[in-house]
Write an enzyme that holds these catalytic residues in place. Sequence first.
Site, mmCIF file in Angstrom:
data_model
loop_
_atom_site.group_PDB
_atom_site.id
_atom_site.type_symbol
_atom_site.label_atom_id
_atom_site.label_comp_id
_atom_site.label_asym_id
_atom_site.label_seq_id
_atom_site.Cartn_x
_atom_site.Cartn_y
_atom_site.Cartn_z
ATOM 1 N N ASP A 194 0.906 -1.147 0.000
ATOM 2 C CA ASP A 194 0.000 0.000 0.000
ATOM 3 C C ASP A 194 0.942 1.192 0.000
ATOM 4 O OD1 ASP A 194 -1.461 2.293 0.934
ATOM 5 O OD2 ASP A 194 -3.080 0.922 1.452
ATOM 6 N N HIS A 195 1.058 1.875 -1.141
ATOM 7 C CA HIS A 195 2.159 2.840 -1.253
ATOM 8 C C HIS A 195 2.011 4.010 -0.288
ATOM 9 C CE1 HIS A 195 -0.476 5.165 -3.967
ATOM 10 N NE2 HIS A 195 0.335 6.189 -3.761
ATOM 11 N N HIS A 257 -5.898 3.027 1.292
ATOM 12 C CA HIS A 257 -4.946 4.066 1.705
ATOM 13 C C HIS A 257 -5.451 4.852 2.934
ATOM 14 C CE1 HIS A 257 -3.044 3.045 -1.965
ATOM 15 N NE2 HIS A 257 -3.696 3.866 -2.769
#
Length: 506
Positions: A194-195, A257
């Site tokens: 999950d950047h 996010h």
Amino acid sequence: MSPAILDNPLREGLEQTRASDPCVMVIFGASGDLTSRKLVPALYELAEANLLPANFAVVGVSRTKLSDEEFRTRVTPDGVESHTNWHNLVKGFSYLAGGYDQPETYQELKTRLEELDESLGTGGNRLFYLAVPPEAFSVISDQLGAAGLSEPGKPNAWVRLIVEKPFGHDLDSARKLNRELQRVFEEGQIYRIDHYLGKETVQNILTLRFANGIFEPLWNRRYIDNVQITAAESLGVGERAGYYNQSGALRDMLQNHLMQILALVAMECPISNDADDIRDEKGKVCRALRHYTPLEVDDNAVRGQYGPGFIEGQKVPGFFEEPKIPADSRTETYAAARIFVDNWRWHDVPFFLRTGKRLARKMTEVALTFKKVPHRIFDNGSGELEPNVLLLRIDPDEGISLRFGTKMPGLTTQIRWVNMDFQYGTSFARPSPLAYERLIHDCLVGDPTLFTRADSIEACWAAFDPILARWSDPASGAVPSYEAGSSGPREAETWMEDQGRYWRKL
Ligand code: BG6
């Protein structure tokens, strides 16, 4: 090495303490956008910072036919062609064309990996990166298993798997995907990316909370009125319309996010900084999320679709004018939800999550609004006494600010609200590492802290499934629209006003 990187103590720290073993990184989906836009630039930054092992190779795998040379050219980041570090890195890049469901692809890959172990001394260590559409995740994982590539072939070697988003499209599909991956790989080998967790300012949430003594005593329902987490974007769905129409704002941003940010804001202090101690606490937050009935969804979530409008003076098309969007699409491009974490610390404190495409500007932030003073002794004329707000700015202009009231100079007591501000840019004057750079490096050194574990992903889906189900039901009514360049649908504003609150300005 660029001066910015030399100056960066984080990277110097990583260099000293967390060197990676020699290894081969295999990128599935190597001819795709993510590889050239994010993964290879991140590898280049790691090479610049001297954070890649000396014996390191990349094998790109995709269906498209390309020679090694064509692959290298395709993934070359702008402006690095003549850099020595790029030359050293890219000479270890090779390419293999093949179908993801074809056993021959994996036999060829196996031979290639054994050759690299022999010629480069990569020691049997492998990082498989799935930068492919989600329907290929378990196909590839199964094939890796069948070819004997999911387990280390040598003593003390490791095999890890990075899985890109989206991880499932609801609870059932996420569970199924977890089961499919776990029948081939151990949970400890699986790194779900999950950047947002790779962003420096997101990581700083834990530092702010647990390296400082003054915030934690106030960080609970007794002092905090509400928490707003916003990720607004001015971009539209653009070329990703096909994917986006299947996904929507809730799946694309909110469930993953924004929920990861919420978990960091809401979790208890872990007993240590170890990956599983942190992930255990995050998992408990996800398990404590309130689940809504279909009718409760109508009171607790709002959506919208953008119409045409203007952004930075440019006319932009509406969602229905984007290519590949069917005229009857009910996919939301804006989603807001009121989330409750049902535990002692947070009972009845609303967490307002909001995200959307084609909003006024790009802005990601967390705002903790404190309760107002219990008794007012100052007469501030017609002015209201504002609450204190602790603002964590994630993007742009990364930093932290605290808003408080102060006396204006003069003979009367007039109160004005001011901000005490910390900015990363001016305080450190050093760029933060790219999110993918941080995450790939963490995986190379075997640190899963910033990757999501199966239990939290499933617990988050369980809380969001009722919202998805309600929204997909035509009985939930028409999807409101909003003008591109605005702050979202009018319905979202009135929904907040009805609760006696307001959204922070975009
Ligand atoms: C991605 C979403 O995960 O995050 C995109 O799929 C979105 O739709 C992007 O634009 C936003 O990321 P960032 O880092 O630009 O805030």
